[in-house]
Scaffold this motif. Sequence first.
Motif, short mmCIF file in Angstrom:
data_model
loop_
_atom_site.label_atom_id
_atom_site.label_comp_id
_atom_site.label_asym_id
_atom_site.label_seq_id
_atom_site.Cartn_x
_atom_site.Cartn_y
_atom_site.Cartn_z
N ALA A 75 0.83 -1.20 0.00
CA ALA A 75 0.00 0.00 0.00
C ALA A 75 0.87 1.26 0.00
CB ALA A 75 -0.94 -0.01 1.21
N ALA A 78 2.27 1.78 -3.41
CA ALA A 78 1.23 2.32 -4.30
C ALA A 78 1.03 3.81 -4.05
CB ALA A 78 -0.08 1.57 -4.10
N SER A 79 1.06 4.23 -2.80
CA SER A 79 0.85 5.65 -2.51
C SER A 79 2.01 6.51 -2.99
CB SER A 79 0.60 5.87 -1.01
OG SER A 79 1.78 5.65 -0.27
N GLY A 81 3.37 5.86 -5.91
CA GLY A 81 3.33 5.73 -7.36
C GLY A 81 3.89 4.44 -7.92
N GLN A 82 4.21 3.49 -7.06
CA GLN A 82 4.70 2.19 -7.52
C GLN A 82 3.62 1.14 -7.31
OE1 GLN A 82 8.35 2.03 -5.07
NE2 GLN A 82 9.40 1.85 -7.03
N GLY A 83 2.92 0.78 -8.35
CA GLY A 83 1.90 -0.24 -8.25
C GLY A 83 0.56 0.34 -7.82
N ASP A 84 -0.37 -0.58 -7.61
CA ASP A 84 -1.73 -0.17 -7.26
C ASP A 84 -2.19 -0.75 -5.93
OD1 ASP A 84 -1.97 -2.84 -7.87
OD2 ASP A 84 -3.24 -2.54 -9.63
N GLY A 85 -1.25 -1.30 -5.16
CA GLY A 85 -1.58 -1.91 -3.88
C GLY A 85 -1.73 -3.41 -3.96
N ASP A 86 -1.90 -3.95 -5.20
CA ASP A 86 -1.95 -5.40 -5.37
C ASP A 86 -0.52 -5.94 -5.30
OD1 ASP A 86 -4.66 -5.17 -5.78
OD2 ASP A 86 -4.52 -5.31 -7.96
N GLY A 111 3.78 -3.91 -8.64
CA GLY A 111 4.09 -2.91 -9.65
C GLY A 111 4.18 -3.49 -11.04
N SER A 114 1.52 -9.08 -14.08
CA SER A 114 0.35 -9.66 -14.73
C SER A 114 0.46 -11.18 -14.67
CB SER A 114 0.24 -9.18 -16.18
OG SER A 114 1.39 -9.61 -16.90
#
Length: 121
Positions: A75, A78-79, A81-86, A111, A114
């Motif tokens: 998390a 993600a905050s 700017g690296q990834g979306d928290g997944d 980050g 897939s």
Amino acid sequence: MSSPSIFTRILAGDIPGEILHETERVFVLRDIAPKAPVHLLVIPKTEQYANVVELAAGDPGLLAEMVEVANAMAAAAASSGQGDGDFRLIFNTGEGSGQTVFHVHAHVLAGGLSEGSLGDG
């Protein structure tokens, strides 16, 4: 008695390493050979457990704390700017799985991942 693991030596300050986050029982480092844009290691401060199977049997609360810290670190990434928290949480268990340090630790990968991006098909 075996010599301290590289993780214990980093924690003790015997080997340089940037500790990104620390609780009473775990700490977090960046992996020195990253396999993803975010590749962190969540490590218990105790060397008592060589792998996640031993940890789950011996201290499930510590295992839960490792997962909680992994989630918080993903998390935080993600905050910034690296990834979306997944994230992926990987424990290598045994030499045949690629485990090279026999002090249990979790790999947090995030980050731009897939399905199949790490050869897991």
